[in-house]
Write a protein that holds these residues in place. Structure first.
Motif, PDB file in Angstrom:
ATOM      1  N   CYS A   1      32.764  42.074  68.381  1.00 25.93           N
ATOM      2  CA  CYS A   1      34.145  41.563  68.514  1.00 25.93           C
ATOM      3  C   CYS A   1      35.442  42.551  68.747  1.00 25.93           C
ATOM      4  O   CYS A   1      36.183  42.205  69.269  1.00 25.93           O
TER       5      CYS A   1
ATOM      6  N   TRP B   1      33.981  36.128  62.644  1.00 26.18           N
ATOM      7  CA  TRP B   1      33.906  35.432  63.931  1.00 26.18           C
ATOM      8  C   TRP B   1      32.563  35.003  64.462  1.00 26.18           C
ATOM      9  O   TRP B   1      32.478  34.065  64.858  1.00 26.18           O
ATOM     10  N   CYS B   2      31.679  36.085  64.486  1.00 25.14           N
ATOM     11  CA  CYS B   2      30.448  35.951  65.280  1.00 25.14           C
ATOM     12  C   CYS B   2      29.149  36.215  64.454  1.00 25.14           C
ATOM     13  O   CYS B   2      28.198  35.556  64.968  1.00 25.14           O
TER      14      CYS B   2
ATOM     15  N   CYS C   1      30.140  39.376  60.258  1.00 28.63           N
ATOM     16  CA  CYS C   1      31.475  39.299  60.892  1.00 28.63           C
ATOM     17  C   CYS C   1      31.749  37.875  60.782  1.00 28.63           C
ATOM     18  O   CYS C   1      31.193  36.856  60.856  1.00 28.63           O
TER      19      CYS C   1
ATOM     20  N   CYS D   1      33.768  44.653  63.507  1.00 32.16           N
ATOM     21  CA  CYS D   1      32.323  44.281  64.180  1.00 32.16           C
ATOM     22  C   CYS D   1      32.281  44.744  65.484  1.00 32.16           C
ATOM     23  O   CYS D   1      32.971  44.900  66.334  1.00 32.16           O
TER      24      CYS D   1
HETATM   25 ZN    ZN Z   1      32.089  39.747  65.351  1.00 35.55          ZN
END
Ligand code: ZN
Ligand code: ZN
Length: 284
Positions: free
Chosen positions: A282, A243-244, A241, A279
């Motif tokens: 998220c 973002w994370c 992902c 994800c």
């Molecule tokens: Zn994520």
């Protein structure tokens, strides 16, 4: 220059072992794409297990298909064999849905290879209900797409199995329900879809699409050894992902491989990072 792979099978003959005239579902696409001529060999392939499970299959569907192809080759002396095998079971990706998977294999003893075509579908008509002679069957028969699709009636829990197959008219159906109810210790008969390909029209196009997948593979040469049968062997899942960093189930690459040598090519679909929308952390 080596011949194009379509010509590997042009003008050659393949034996197809079948009890239920399945060759008509696969031979037009194999003739069109490969120029391969399929001859039907009447063999009782039910000894290897049946789709509807009266004779339990002990091998995997793929091994069963190869064994069937070899029955036709042994019976006819042809060195190329075709066979199809279907299975039905719960979907891995969609909960509560049944998926029908059809395989069509080409066993080629001239080149020492096996090429496999597959197709999965969710629109197979398959019903099952336990009834007695007083039951209203109208809704069940509508869902079963009867009589275009045949049904099987069996005696529920009977010590001596009573199974009446290939039923496509109401008179025979009601008589079968009465007979099976009388022979059932619970007084119940099971009515279910007859899944044999010649009695189950919704299965037939799935087999034809698996045959097309087989033909497309058999027409594709390996870029390394030029054997026929190069094609998709697996999907590579797992992209972090953006973002994370959690590894999502996004498709990273399609891996294409050869049935004869070890060469593999990755077709990258999503190389770096996945959309946070996919994800589970998220975007739960
Ligand atoms: Zn994520
Ligand atoms: Zn190769």
């Amino acid at each position: 220059m080596s011949p194009s792979p379509a010509t590997h099978y042009r003008g050659q003959i393949a034996a197809m072992a079948t009890k239920h005239h399945k060759a008509q579902l696969v031979s037009p696409v194999l003739a069109e794409i490969l120029g391969l001529d399929v001859v039907e060999i009447e063999v009782d392939t039910d000894t290897l297990g049946t789709f509807s499970g009266e004779i339990e299959r002990t091998a995997s569907p793929h091994d069963t298909a190869i064994a069937k192809a070899r029955m036709g080759m042994d019976a006819s002396g042809h060195r190329i064999g075709i066979a199809s095998e279907g299975s039905i079971g719960p979907s891995q990706s969609i909960p509560f849905l049944q998926v029908c998977t059809e395989l069509v294999v080409l066993v080629d003893d001239i080149r020492g290879i096996v090429i496999t075509g597959t197709e999965s579908a969710y629109d197979l008509v398959a019903v099952s209900a336990d009834v007695d002679p007083t039951s209203d069957l109208a809704d069940l028969l509508r869902r079963a797409q009867f009589p275009a699709h045949a049904v099987i009636v069996s005696a529920l829990g009977a010590s001596v199995p009573t199974v009446i197959k290939g039923i496509q008219d109401l008179v025979t159906l009601h008589a079968a329900v009465r007979t099976c109810t009388e022979r059932s210790p619970h007084g119940r008969a099971r009515v279910e879809t007859d899944l044999r390909a010649h009695k189950c029209p919704s299965r037939q196009p799935i087999i034809t699409r698996a045959a097309r997948d087989l033909a497309d593979r058999a027409a594709t040469a390996c870029p390394a050894c030029s054997a026929p049968g190069f094609g998709l062997i697996r999907n590579d899942i797992g992209v972090p992902c953006s973002w994370c960093g959690y590894e999502t189930n996004t498709l990273r690459a399609r891996i294409h491989g050869c049935v004869s040598c070890a060469v593999e090519h990755s077709e990258i679909i999503q190389p770096e990072l996945a959309d946070p929308g996919h994800c589970p952390w998220c975007n739960p």
